[in-house]
Design a protein around this motif. Structure first.
Motif, PDB file in Angstrom:
ATOM      1  N   ARG A 171      58.968  28.429  50.101  1.00 36.07           N
ATOM      2  CA  ARG A 171      59.177  29.759  49.521  1.00 36.07           C
ATOM      3  C   ARG A 171      59.962  29.643  48.208  1.00 36.07           C
ATOM      4  NH1 ARG A 171      58.671  34.592  51.651  1.00 36.07           N
ATOM      5  NH2 ARG A 171      58.504  33.688  53.748  1.00 36.07           N
ATOM      6  N   GLU A 172      60.982  28.795  48.220  1.00 40.24           N
ATOM      7  CA  GLU A 172      61.795  28.612  47.026  1.00 40.24           C
ATOM      8  C   GLU A 172      60.957  28.014  45.886  1.00 40.24           C
ATOM      9  OE1 GLU A 172      65.469  29.140  45.086  1.00 40.24           O
ATOM     10  OE2 GLU A 172      64.691  29.841  47.019  1.00 40.24           O
ATOM     11  N   GLU A 184      54.195  39.124  46.448  1.00 36.67           N
ATOM     12  CA  GLU A 184      52.982  38.379  46.130  1.00 36.67           C
ATOM     13  C   GLU A 184      52.791  37.202  47.086  1.00 36.67           C
ATOM     14  OE1 GLU A 184      53.091  39.299  41.306  1.00 36.67           O
ATOM     15  OE2 GLU A 184      53.756  37.355  42.099  1.00 36.67           O
ATOM     16  N   ILE A 185      53.873  36.534  47.414  1.00 32.96           N
ATOM     17  CA  ILE A 185      53.811  35.408  48.349  1.00 32.96           C
ATOM     18  C   ILE A 185      53.307  35.881  49.704  1.00 32.96           C
ATOM     19  CG2 ILE A 185      55.201  33.734  49.629  1.00 32.96           C
ATOM     20  CD1 ILE A 185      57.003  33.543  47.146  1.00 32.96           C
ATOM     21  N   TYR A 190      50.335  32.211  51.854  1.00 26.55           N
ATOM     22  CA  TYR A 190      50.728  30.808  51.872  1.00 26.55           C
ATOM     23  C   TYR A 190      51.535  30.537  53.138  1.00 26.55           C
ATOM     24  CZ  TYR A 190      49.736  31.644  46.928  1.00 26.55           C
ATOM     25  OH  TYR A 190      49.157  32.033  45.749  1.00 26.55           O
ATOM     26  N   ARG A 191      51.295  29.379  53.752  1.00 21.02           N
ATOM     27  CA  ARG A 191      51.976  29.042  55.002  1.00 21.02           C
ATOM     28  C   ARG A 191      52.341  27.562  55.023  1.00 21.02           C
ATOM     29  NH1 ARG A 191      51.642  33.834  55.146  1.00 21.02           N
ATOM     30  NH2 ARG A 191      51.054  35.187  56.899  1.00 21.02           N
ATOM     31  N   SER A 192      53.424  27.244  55.708  1.00 21.05           N
ATOM     32  CA  SER A 192      53.870  25.858  55.851  1.00 21.05           C
ATOM     33  C   SER A 192      53.248  25.223  57.090  1.00 21.05           C
ATOM     34  CB  SER A 192      55.398  25.792  55.964  1.00 21.05           C
ATOM     35  OG  SER A 192      56.024  26.303  54.802  1.00 21.05           O
ATOM     36  N   VAL A 193      52.960  23.922  56.991  1.00 19.35           N
ATOM     37  CA  VAL A 193      52.514  23.140  58.145  1.00 19.35           C
ATOM     38  C   VAL A 193      53.361  21.869  58.204  1.00 19.35           C
ATOM     39  CG1 VAL A 193      50.155  23.993  58.300  1.00 19.35           C
ATOM     40  CG2 VAL A 193      50.678  22.126  56.733  1.00 19.35           C
TER      41      VAL A 193
END
Length: 498
Positions: A171-172, A184-185, A190-193
């Motif tokens: 995110r940062e 917007e994010i 958008y996603r973390s894996v």
């Protein structure tokens, strides 16, 4: 072979058909090694360096498919060692010149250690042992590793996004380095894996329980067979996912921006497992873990050689394929049977209201279409131009932009590939010029105007490789008319309200 001394006198002869067939049956990977090429495995590909050298290997050899290709140059690749030898020796893939063909066959036989026969009955035996074996005959089911249709992928991927979060680190990055707003994010998904084995398994299990469907045909998921167990899991590394959307706002694939793109290179006879930041190096024969630690501990000295870390790609497809050696019984490749997806980027305010299944031209003005490379760059540029941007994964995939653009039938197209085409004239630059020429032939007769957006990669406020970099600095590209009705170009950049 003593025949190399006689080479000048042999150039007028004709190679026997059986020798040509023997050459065509040689294993590509073994031949490349015999030529002295440095090879490292990346999935099902064995990567080596292209002609002229480079930091990151971009020539791939896939022995199971019996193909090779230079990923930096459109159309450079082949299916046998003849084309590979021509590429290495002449920077071409054809051997149309008769004497060059004969000389190449002689040299290939010498390198591989196989007999050479001519049509007039002349023959030469190799001096030593055979060095290159026959390529294995692989009987592939055309449906093996096939991905599902777009609506099915969208169905599965959207539920997957509901179960994933975006980590603080990612995110940062999006906020500070890319200039997105928090909203917007959130809208763009958008996603973390993670490479955490249990986390990926539990995510997949929850998906299957929720949807009552296995992820058959969904790139990124694999059916594993290990220790008599059979289960589905997501295959990924630490990083964040970037969705690829089509004209109907269906999510058809993901690129993964990898946190640590370095690739582990192992000596023969070993394999590695990644889990929660830890690396396990396993002896294939004994199946025992012979080393355990973190990437920062590399290089690692093993009994049969040294394990090292080498540069790898920062952006990779979320994609899987069958690999018995690694326990993957079933997967789905992002580019099979249809090509890897393009990405339709629109302003986030439009994306927020755009229903999946609705054609973009029904909800947004598509009079002007921009072309570019990279989904993240397109998302940024769409918000800064208020235009639709159709993005290829890389410039070499530019032909994937043609069909969706034809469906939209815009008034004009703006080509805005990265500025490195100006520096890499021999590869990227040639590809961009090829794209321009093909686009002119296809779109100008239909009355569609073509413009090329150009800018210098070095600006006083910073580096500007992509159009997103330029727009974030509130700078404008130079617009060059490539044909069609020329008009005063009204630049679309607008200030975002932050």
């Amino acid at each position: 072979m003593t025949l190399l001394k006689e080479l000048p006198s042999l150039l007028k002869k004709s190679i026997a058909d059986e020798t040509v067939e023997e050459i065509r049956s040689l294993d590509l990977k073994e031949f490349a090694i015999a030529m002295g090429d440095e090879i490292r495995r990346v999935g099902k590909w064995y990567m080596t360096y292209r002609n002229g050298g480079e930091r990151t290997p971009s020539v791939g050899i896939n022995p199971s498919e019996r193909i090779w290709m230079d990923f930096t140059r459109q159309g450079i690749g082949g299916k046998d060692v003849l084309s590979y030898y021509a590429y290495r020796m002449y920077d071409d893939i054809s051997l149309k010149n008769r004497e060059r063909f004969v000389e190449s066959c002689v040299q290939i036989c010498n390198i591989a250690g196989i007999p050479l026969k001519f049509k007039d009955g002349t023959s030469f035996e190799p001096d030593g042992e055979r060095r290159v074996s026959h390529a294995p005959i692989v009987h592939r089911d055309e449906h093996e590793d096939a991905k599902g249709y777009d609506a099915w992928l969208d169905f599965y991927y959207r539920q997957m996004l509901e179960l994933l979060n975006l980590g603080d680190k990612h995110r940062e990055h999006l906020l500070q380095e890319r200039g997105f707003t928090p909203k917007e994010i959130q809208i763009r998904g958008y996603r973390s894996v993670t490479d955490n084995y249990r986390s990926r398994y539990m995510l997949t299990k929850e998906l299957i329980n929720s949807l009552k469907e296995d992820p058959v045909g969904v790139p990124g998921f694999a059916l594993m067979e290990k220790d008599r167990l059979r289960y589905w899991t997501l295959v990924a590394r630490n990083g964040f996912l970037i969705p690829f959307r089509n004209l109907l706002n269906q999510i058809c694939g993901f690129q993964l921006r990898v946190d640590d793109p370095r690739i582990i290179r192992l000596p023969k006879g070993y394999t590695a497992n990644l889990n929660n930041g830890e690396v396990d190096i396993i002896d294939k024969q004994s199946e025992a873990v012979v080393w355990k630690g973190k990437r920062d501990n590399f290089p690692v000295t093993l009994e049969r050689g040294t394990a090292t870390l080498e540069p790898g790609a920062k952006y990779v497809w979320l994609s899987t394929s069958r690999d018995v050696e690694r326990g993957v019984a079933q997967g789905a490749r992002i580019g099979h049977p249809t090509p890897a997806p393009y990405h339709v980027a629109v302003p986030s305010a439009v994306l927020e209201k755009w229903e999946a299944g609705d054609l973009i031209s029904n909800v947004f003005d598509v009079t002007e279409v921009w072309w570019g490379e990279g989904p993240l760059k397109g998302d940024i540029a769409a918000d800064l131009t208020d235009k639709i941007h159709i993005q290829a994964a890389g410039v070499k995939n530019y032909r994937q932009l043609f069909e969706p653009t034809l469906q939209l039938n815009p008034k004009r197209i703006v080509i805005a590939f990265d500025s490195d085409a100006q520096e890499k004239v021999d590869d990227v630059g040639k590809t961009v010029l090829q794209c321009i020429e093909e686009a002119k032939k296809l779109f100008l007769p239909k009355g569609i105007e073509l413009y090329f957006a150009a800018w210098h990669p070095v600006q006083k406020n910073g580096l500007c490789k992509g159009i997103d970099d330029l727009l974030r600095l509130q700078l404008r590209p130079h617009m060059h008319a490539l044909g069609g009705e020329q008009y005063p170009y009204e630049y679309p950049y607008h200030e975002k309200n932050r």
